[in-house]
Scaffold this motif. Structure first.
Motif, PDB file in Angstrom:
ATOM      1  N   PRO A 328       0.838  -1.250   0.112  1.00  0.00           N
ATOM      2  CA  PRO A 328       0.043  -0.117  -0.092  1.00  0.00           C
ATOM      3  C   PRO A 328       0.915   1.139   0.036  1.00  0.00           C
ATOM      4  O   PRO A 328       2.170   1.151   0.621  1.00  0.00           O
ATOM      5  CB  PRO A 328      -0.960   0.006   1.340  1.00  0.00           C
ATOM      6  CG  PRO A 328      -0.040  -0.830   2.057  1.00  0.00           C
ATOM      7  CD  PRO A 328       0.795  -1.831   1.256  1.00  0.00           C
ATOM      8  N   GLY A 329       0.383   2.271  -0.375  1.00  0.00           N
ATOM      9  CA  GLY A 329       1.104   3.629  -0.617  1.00  0.00           C
ATOM     10  C   GLY A 329       1.172   4.303   0.647  1.00  0.00           C
ATOM     11  O   GLY A 329       2.264   4.823   1.102  1.00  0.00           O
ATOM     12  N   ARG A 330       0.177   3.907   1.786  1.00  0.00           N
ATOM     13  CA  ARG A 330       0.509   4.382   3.193  1.00  0.00           C
ATOM     14  C   ARG A 330       0.411   2.933   4.061  1.00  0.00           C
ATOM     15  O   ARG A 330      -0.448   2.175   3.848  1.00  0.00           O
ATOM     16  CB  ARG A 330      -0.627   5.457   3.426  1.00  0.00           C
ATOM     17  CG  ARG A 330      -0.447   6.574   2.796  1.00  0.00           C
ATOM     18  CD  ARG A 330      -1.412   7.740   3.342  1.00  0.00           C
ATOM     19  NE  ARG A 330      -1.128   8.915   2.736  1.00  0.00           N
ATOM     20  CZ  ARG A 330      -1.832  10.138   2.938  1.00  0.00           C
ATOM     21  NH1 ARG A 330      -2.916   9.949   3.663  1.00  0.00           N
ATOM     22  NH2 ARG A 330      -1.582  11.236   2.174  1.00  0.00           N
ATOM     23  N   GLY A 331       0.957   3.218   5.259  1.00  0.00           N
ATOM     24  CA  GLY A 331       0.648   2.218   6.511  1.00  0.00           C
ATOM     25  C   GLY A 331       1.340   0.683   6.033  1.00  0.00           C
ATOM     26  O   GLY A 331       2.238   0.643   4.870  1.00  0.00           O
ATOM     27  N   THR A 332       1.185  -0.142   6.906  1.00  0.00           N
ATOM     28  CA  THR A 332       1.872  -1.521   6.637  1.00  0.00           C
ATOM     29  C   THR A 332       0.781  -2.732   6.198  1.00  0.00           C
ATOM     30  O   THR A 332      -0.473  -2.390   6.145  1.00  0.00           O
ATOM     31  CB  THR A 332       2.373  -1.993   7.905  1.00  0.00           C
ATOM     32  OG1 THR A 332       1.278  -2.118   8.783  1.00  0.00           O
ATOM     33  CG2 THR A 332       3.621  -1.033   8.255  1.00  0.00           C
ATOM     34  N   ALA A 333       1.280  -3.903   5.530  1.00  0.00           N
ATOM     35  CA  ALA A 333       0.652  -4.622   5.168  1.00  0.00           C
ATOM     36  C   ALA A 333       1.258  -6.303   5.746  1.00  0.00           C
ATOM     37  O   ALA A 333       2.360  -6.331   5.670  1.00  0.00           O
ATOM     38  CB  ALA A 333       0.239  -4.802   3.602  1.00  0.00           C
ATOM     39  N   ALA A 334       0.366  -7.134   6.044  1.00  0.00           N
ATOM     40  CA  ALA A 334       1.118  -8.323   6.487  1.00  0.00           C
ATOM     41  C   ALA A 334       1.312  -9.091   5.075  1.00  0.00           C
ATOM     42  O   ALA A 334       0.969  -8.951   4.093  1.00  0.00           O
ATOM     43  CB  ALA A 334       0.132  -9.125   7.193  1.00  0.00           C
ATOM     44  N   PRO A 335       2.347 -10.332   5.360  1.00  0.00           N
ATOM     45  CA  PRO A 335       2.937 -11.075   4.103  1.00  0.00           C
ATOM     46  C   PRO A 335       1.780 -11.763   3.440  1.00  0.00           C
ATOM     47  O   PRO A 335       1.815 -11.476   2.060  1.00  0.00           O
ATOM     48  CB  PRO A 335       3.810 -11.791   4.810  1.00  0.00           C
ATOM     49  CG  PRO A 335       4.444 -11.152   5.905  1.00  0.00           C
ATOM     50  CD  PRO A 335       3.143 -10.405   6.593  1.00  0.00           C
ATOM     51  N   ASP A 336       0.825 -12.266   4.108  1.00  0.00           N
ATOM     52  CA  ASP A 336      -0.301 -13.072   3.545  1.00  0.00           C
ATOM     53  C   ASP A 336      -0.925 -11.945   2.492  1.00  0.00           C
ATOM     54  O   ASP A 336      -1.424 -12.364   1.419  1.00  0.00           O
ATOM     55  CB  ASP A 336      -1.122 -13.728   4.431  1.00  0.00           C
ATOM     56  CG  ASP A 336      -0.607 -14.783   5.317  1.00  0.00           C
ATOM     57  OD1 ASP A 336       0.599 -15.251   4.639  1.00  0.00           O
ATOM     58  OD2 ASP A 336      -1.130 -15.210   6.169  1.00  0.00           O
ATOM     59  N   GLU A 337      -1.278 -10.677   2.979  1.00  0.00           N
ATOM     60  CA  GLU A 337      -2.100  -9.870   2.108  1.00  0.00           C
ATOM     61  C   GLU A 337      -1.462  -9.395   1.100  1.00  0.00           C
ATOM     62  O   GLU A 337      -1.910  -9.346  -0.051  1.00  0.00           O
ATOM     63  CB  GLU A 337      -2.407  -8.622   3.335  1.00  0.00           C
ATOM     64  CG  GLU A 337      -3.258  -7.484   2.624  1.00  0.00           C
ATOM     65  CD  GLU A 337      -3.379  -6.224   3.273  1.00  0.00           C
ATOM     66  OE1 GLU A 337      -3.944  -5.141   2.912  1.00  0.00           O
ATOM     67  OE2 GLU A 337      -3.013  -6.318   4.581  1.00  0.00           O
ATOM     68  N   ILE A 338      -0.051  -9.135   1.088  1.00  0.00           N
ATOM     69  CA  ILE A 338       0.764  -8.762  -0.069  1.00  0.00           C
ATOM     70  C   ILE A 338       0.860  -9.869  -0.957  1.00  0.00           C
ATOM     71  O   ILE A 338       0.702  -9.616  -2.162  1.00  0.00           O
ATOM     72  CB  ILE A 338       2.439  -8.405   0.607  1.00  0.00           C
ATOM     73  CG1 ILE A 338       2.242  -7.274   1.468  1.00  0.00           C
ATOM     74  CG2 ILE A 338       3.204  -8.402  -0.596  1.00  0.00           C
ATOM     75  CD1 ILE A 338       3.639  -6.955   2.161  1.00  0.00           C
ATOM     76  N   ALA A 339       0.960 -11.014  -0.496  1.00  0.00           N
ATOM     77  CA  ALA A 339       0.964 -12.175  -1.379  1.00  0.00           C
ATOM     78  C   ALA A 339      -0.064 -12.488  -2.099  1.00  0.00           C
ATOM     79  O   ALA A 339      -0.094 -12.569  -3.236  1.00  0.00           O
ATOM     80  CB  ALA A 339       1.350 -13.653  -0.595  1.00  0.00           C
ATOM     81  N   ARG A 340      -1.392 -12.217  -1.693  1.00  0.00           N
ATOM     82  CA  ARG A 340      -2.470 -12.233  -2.401  1.00  0.00           C
ATOM     83  C   ARG A 340      -2.544 -11.044  -3.345  1.00  0.00           C
ATOM     84  O   ARG A 340      -3.088 -11.490  -4.487  1.00  0.00           O
ATOM     85  CB  ARG A 340      -3.826 -12.085  -1.345  1.00  0.00           C
ATOM     86  CG  ARG A 340      -4.099 -13.273  -0.482  1.00  0.00           C
ATOM     87  CD  ARG A 340      -5.619 -13.214   0.082  1.00  0.00           C
ATOM     88  NE  ARG A 340      -5.660 -12.031   1.141  1.00  0.00           N
ATOM     89  CZ  ARG A 340      -5.407 -12.166   2.129  1.00  0.00           C
ATOM     90  NH1 ARG A 340      -5.008 -13.233   2.823  1.00  0.00           N
ATOM     91  NH2 ARG A 340      -5.486 -11.025   2.985  1.00  0.00           N
ATOM     92  N   SER A 341      -2.229 -10.024  -2.925  1.00  0.00           N
ATOM     93  CA  SER A 341      -2.176  -8.802  -3.985  1.00  0.00           C
ATOM     94  C   SER A 341      -1.247  -9.027  -5.145  1.00  0.00           C
ATOM     95  O   SER A 341      -1.524  -8.695  -6.398  1.00  0.00           O
ATOM     96  CB  SER A 341      -1.826  -7.601  -3.358  1.00  0.00           C
ATOM     97  OG  SER A 341      -3.062  -7.082  -2.152  1.00  0.00           O
ATOM     98  N   ALA A 342      -0.081  -9.688  -4.938  1.00  0.00           N
ATOM     99  CA  ALA A 342       0.894 -10.038  -5.802  1.00  0.00           C
ATOM    100  C   ALA A 342       0.665 -11.306  -6.726  1.00  0.00           C
ATOM    101  O   ALA A 342       1.097 -11.475  -7.443  1.00  0.00           O
ATOM    102  CB  ALA A 342       2.219 -10.020  -5.197  1.00  0.00           C
ATOM    103  N   GLN A 343      -0.379 -12.033  -6.270  1.00  0.00           N
ATOM    104  CA  GLN A 343      -0.859 -13.477  -6.771  1.00  0.00           C
ATOM    105  C   GLN A 343       0.340 -14.188  -6.740  1.00  0.00           C
ATOM    106  O   GLN A 343       0.671 -14.950  -7.672  1.00  0.00           O
ATOM    107  CB  GLN A 343      -1.305 -13.018  -8.104  1.00  0.00           C
ATOM    108  CG  GLN A 343      -2.669 -12.165  -8.319  1.00  0.00           C
ATOM    109  CD  GLN A 343      -3.172 -12.068  -9.785  1.00  0.00           C
ATOM    110  OE1 GLN A 343      -2.856 -12.889 -10.593  1.00  0.00           O
ATOM    111  NE2 GLN A 343      -3.985 -11.001  -9.777  1.00  0.00           N
ATOM    112  N   THR A 344       0.962 -14.473  -5.679  1.00  0.00           N
ATOM    113  CA  THR A 344       2.213 -15.463  -5.382  1.00  0.00           C
ATOM    114  C   THR A 344       1.790 -16.078  -3.947  1.00  0.00           C
ATOM    115  O   THR A 344       1.070 -15.809  -3.293  1.00  0.00           O
ATOM    116  CB  THR A 344       3.370 -14.614  -5.514  1.00  0.00           C
ATOM    117  OG1 THR A 344       4.336 -15.672  -5.506  1.00  0.00           O
ATOM    118  CG2 THR A 344       3.493 -13.568  -4.456  1.00  0.00           C
TER     119      THR A 344
END
Length: 386
Positions: A328-344
């Motif tokens: 995200p442009g602001r704040g933090t994100a958990a690895p699981d959330e990042i993985a889902r957005s990155a489709q990996t």
């Protein structure tokens, strides 16, 4: 034929006709093609019945011109001025001028030591407005210098403005240039370019259809442009208003199947309005010498691909860029959330995050990840972290 040799009847007849028939006169060209130069001269000298297509008044004017013509005197004056006459069929005659059909020159008066035919084989016309802007003069000189450095001959009309800038650009680069005049080549015009045209004659060639001492007229300037178009592989128009004579050159080039190019200017500039009209048609937009050479040159002479500067972000592997884009442009994100957005997979996302942290793109905060301040700013302005 050398002027040191005794001229033959055909040569004398053509020289005489350059005093009688105006450049680009298709009726005169048709007479020469159908009857031959000597027969046309004989009829003019006899003053008898007019040739087909000539009114009585016009024929009388041509007969009067023929009576006053002195071809041997013209050849002698040319020799004294260091000028030679090159007729069609001569070893120095540029065959591409034959594309003009009955509007082909009766011959060319040539001043300069270089061979016209060989120079014309690799030549480009650079033309434009007489009252050009600083931008126009800069672009003409830069293009001409670049063409000259690549071994191309720059052809123009010797006029003020873009023409003069093109000639000077080629000369300044130590290259070859040809000035096509609308008057006798022993009479530089405009007068303010006497020194420039003299320099062109020393380093290049000055050519024209009109015999020694003849003067320019508005119609002769326009008709001269067809020679510039036919002589060269392509025509570049740098600046031109809607009624500019350089547009005549460009349109003649299009009719002859030559490349036609235009250098764009400001949308608000009246001096570029004619160029922009060309570009809306069949002309090709060019902004530098590489663009011109790509069109008129041989196979493989391609202009380099244009793209913006290579950014640090461009050097990332696609999988790493995908993970970076998922933060995200602001704040933090958990690895699981990042993985889902990155489709990996989560494990792959974590590996990429540590890679991006080493490069200064992201930082870890507890169990979450966020963009570094530097990375956020770089995303906004298109750069990567240093």
């Amino acid at each position: 034929m050398s002027l040191l040799d005794e001229p033959d009847d055909d040569l004398l007849s053509r020289v005489l006709l350059t005093r009688v028939i105006e450049p680009g006169d298709e009726a005169g060209g048709r007479w020469v093609r159908e009857y031959g130069v000597r027969e046309v001269v004989r009829r003019l000298r006899d003053g008898g019945a007019a040739l087909p297509g000539a009114s009585r008044k016009r024929w009388a004017g041509l007969v009067a011109r023929a009576e006053a013509a002195r071809p041997r005197r013209d050849l002698a004056a040319a020799r004294d001025a260091g000028v030679r006459f090159v007729p069609p069929g001569d070893a120095e005659w540029p065959g591409q001028l034959d594309d003009l059909g009955d509007a082909r020159p009766l011959g060319l008066w040539v001043r300069g030591r270089a061979g016209l035919r060989m120079w014309a084989l690799k030549s480009v016309a650079v033309v434009g407005a007489r009252a050009c802007t600083e931008y126009g003069a800069h672009m003409a000189a830069t293009l001409a210098a670049g063409l000259a450095e690549r071994g191309w001959v720059v052809v123009s009309g010797g006029a003020y403005g873009v023409d003069g800038a093109a000639h000077r650009g080629a000369l300044g680069a130590g290259g070859a240039t040809v000035a096509v005049l609308a008057c006798g080549v022993d009479r530089p015009y405009p007068r303010g370019h006497t020194q420039l045209i003299g320099r062109i004659a020393e380093q290049g060639l000055v050519i024209g259809e009109l015999p020694p001492g003849d003067h320019p007229t508005p119609s002769r300037f326009i008709l001269r442009n067809r020679v510039i178009a036919a002589l060269t592989r392509g025509t570049v128009v740098v600046e031109a208003a809607h009624r500019s004579g350089s547009l005549v050159t460009a349109r003649a080039a299009q009719r002859l199947g030559r490349h036609t190019m235009g250098v764009p200017g400001p949308a608000t500039s009246a001096l570029s309005a004619g160029v922009h009209d060309l570009l809306r048609g069949e002309a090709v937009l060019v902004t530098g010498v590489a663009d011109v050479v790509e069109l008129v040159g041989g196979m493989g002479e391609l202009a380099p691909d244009r793209r913006g500067p290579v950014l640090p972000r461009d050097l990332l592997e696609p999988a790493a860029r995908q993970v970076l884009d998922a933060l995200p442009g602001r704040g933090t994100a958990a690895p699981d959330e990042i993985a889902r957005s990155a489709q990996t997979a989560p494990d792959d996302a974590i590996a990429r995050l540590y890679e991006l942290r080493a490069l200064g793109y992201v930082e870890r905060h507890g169990d979450g990840w966020k963009l570094t301040r530097q990375a956020v700013m770089s995303v906004r302005d298109g750069r990567g972290p240093c």
